[in-house]
Design a protein around this motif. Structure first.
Motif, mmCIF file in Angstrom:
data_model
loop_
_atom_site.group_PDB
_atom_site.id
_atom_site.type_symbol
_atom_site.label_atom_id
_atom_site.label_comp_id
_atom_site.label_asym_id
_atom_site.label_seq_id
_atom_site.Cartn_x
_atom_site.Cartn_y
_atom_site.Cartn_z
ATOM 1 N N UNK A 43 16.368 -76.168 28.211
ATOM 2 C CA UNK A 43 14.925 -75.951 28.086
ATOM 3 C C UNK A 43 14.264 -77.208 27.522
ATOM 4 N N UNK A 44 14.936 -77.795 26.555
ATOM 5 C CA UNK A 44 14.400 -79.025 25.966
ATOM 6 C C UNK A 44 14.391 -80.150 27.003
ATOM 7 N N UNK A 45 15.473 -80.233 27.786
ATOM 8 C CA UNK A 45 15.529 -81.263 28.840
ATOM 9 C C UNK A 45 14.416 -81.013 29.851
ATOM 10 N N UNK A 46 14.210 -79.785 30.251
ATOM 11 C CA UNK A 46 13.155 -79.437 31.212
ATOM 12 C C UNK A 46 11.779 -79.788 30.656
ATOM 13 N N UNK A 47 11.584 -79.410 29.383
ATOM 14 C CA UNK A 47 10.301 -79.724 28.752
ATOM 15 C C UNK A 47 10.120 -81.238 28.626
ATOM 16 N N UNK A 48 11.171 -81.947 28.297
ATOM 17 C CA UNK A 48 11.123 -83.409 28.202
ATOM 18 C C UNK A 48 10.819 -84.046 29.552
ATOM 19 N N UNK A 49 11.452 -83.478 30.586
ATOM 20 C CA UNK A 49 11.199 -84.004 31.935
ATOM 21 C C UNK A 49 9.739 -83.794 32.331
ATOM 22 N N UNK A 50 9.209 -82.609 31.990
ATOM 23 C CA UNK A 50 7.801 -82.349 32.316
ATOM 24 C C UNK A 50 6.884 -83.307 31.554
ATOM 25 N N UNK A 51 7.224 -83.562 30.307
ATOM 26 C CA UNK A 51 6.425 -84.520 29.519
ATOM 27 C C UNK A 51 6.480 -85.914 30.134
ATOM 28 N N UNK A 52 7.688 -86.301 30.563
ATOM 29 C CA UNK A 52 7.839 -87.608 31.203
ATOM 30 C C UNK A 52 7.060 -87.638 32.514
ATOM 31 N N UNK A 53 7.153 -86.545 33.291
ATOM 32 C CA UNK A 53 6.422 -86.486 34.554
ATOM 33 C C UNK A 53 4.918 -86.549 34.316
ATOM 34 N N UNK A 54 4.441 -85.783 33.336
ATOM 35 C CA UNK A 54 3.008 -85.803 33.019
ATOM 36 C C UNK A 54 2.575 -87.198 32.568
ATOM 37 N N UNK A 55 3.405 -87.789 31.722
ATOM 38 C CA UNK A 55 3.113 -89.141 31.248
ATOM 39 C C UNK A 55 3.074 -90.122 32.412
ATOM 40 N N UNK A 56 4.044 -89.985 33.323
ATOM 41 C CA UNK A 56 4.098 -90.862 34.503
ATOM 42 C C UNK A 56 2.873 -90.652 35.379
ATOM 43 N N UNK A 57 2.455 -89.381 35.566
ATOM 44 C CA UNK A 57 1.276 -89.087 36.375
ATOM 45 C C UNK A 57 0.032 -89.728 35.755
ATOM 46 N N UNK A 58 -0.082 -89.593 34.415
ATOM 47 C CA UNK A 58 -1.223 -90.210 33.723
ATOM 48 C C UNK A 58 -1.191 -91.731 33.892
#
Length: 171
Positions: free
Chosen positions: A21-36
């Motif tokens: 779950x932490x990895x998934x949440x981290x990946x989403x944060x990275x993806x969101x950061x990358x999108x921004x």
């Protein structure tokens, strides 16, 4: 022990689940950061494209202005050259006029001396006989009546200068 082993497995599984779950949440944060970051970079790229387009427009305007100025400069140089040539001609004519004026001054001086010499009675005018001697000696074409412009019976210094100065000499 069986129970404790199951607890270990369950405890281990629970830790894995949290980790995933932490990895998934981290990946989403990275993806969101990358999108921004991609959005920011796209905005910067668009801004740079607009700046490039504006600089190209300004460059074209400057090239056009430069061409116009070069044309104006060429025309100005041509006009200046023509004016310099005209000034040279005027200066040459002025020099010729100075030379003619010097000759004319000498001629007037000679005429004045001739008039004084011909005015035997020192009356300041030439009577008919004095004028006729001048006419014969100097080769004047104008007879007495043509030289006596105001018809007062004598030729004044001015009338004599006009008769002699108008090319009234026999060649």
């Amino acid at each position: 022990m069986y129970g404790s082993s199951h607890e270990v497995t369950s405890s281990s599984h629970s830790k894995n689940y949290d980790y995933e779950a932490e990895i998934g949440r981290g990946c989403r944060l990275v993806q969101d950061s990358c999108k921004r970051k991609v959005s920011e970079l796209e905005a910067v790229m668009e801004k740079l494209r607009k700046e490039r387009d504006e600089l190209q427009r300004q460059g074209e305007a400057l090239r056009n202005r430069n061409t116009t100025l070069e044309t104006e400069l060429t025309e100005s140089r041509k006009r200046n050259q023509a004016q310099m040539e005209q000034n040279t001609i005027i200066a040459q004519r002025a020099e010729m006029l100075r030379a003619h004026m010097a000759k004319l001054s000498g001629f007037r001086s000679s005429l004045s001396e001739a008039f004084s010499t011909l005015d035997v009675d020192h009356s300041g005018t030439l009577d008919r006989s004095e004028y006729n001697r001048a006419r014969a000696g100097m080769g004047l074409r104008a007879d007495f009546s043509a030289a006596d412009l105001n018809h007062d019976g004598v030729v004044s210094r001015d009338e004599f200068s006009r008769a002699a100065g108008n090319g009234q000499f026999r060649h």
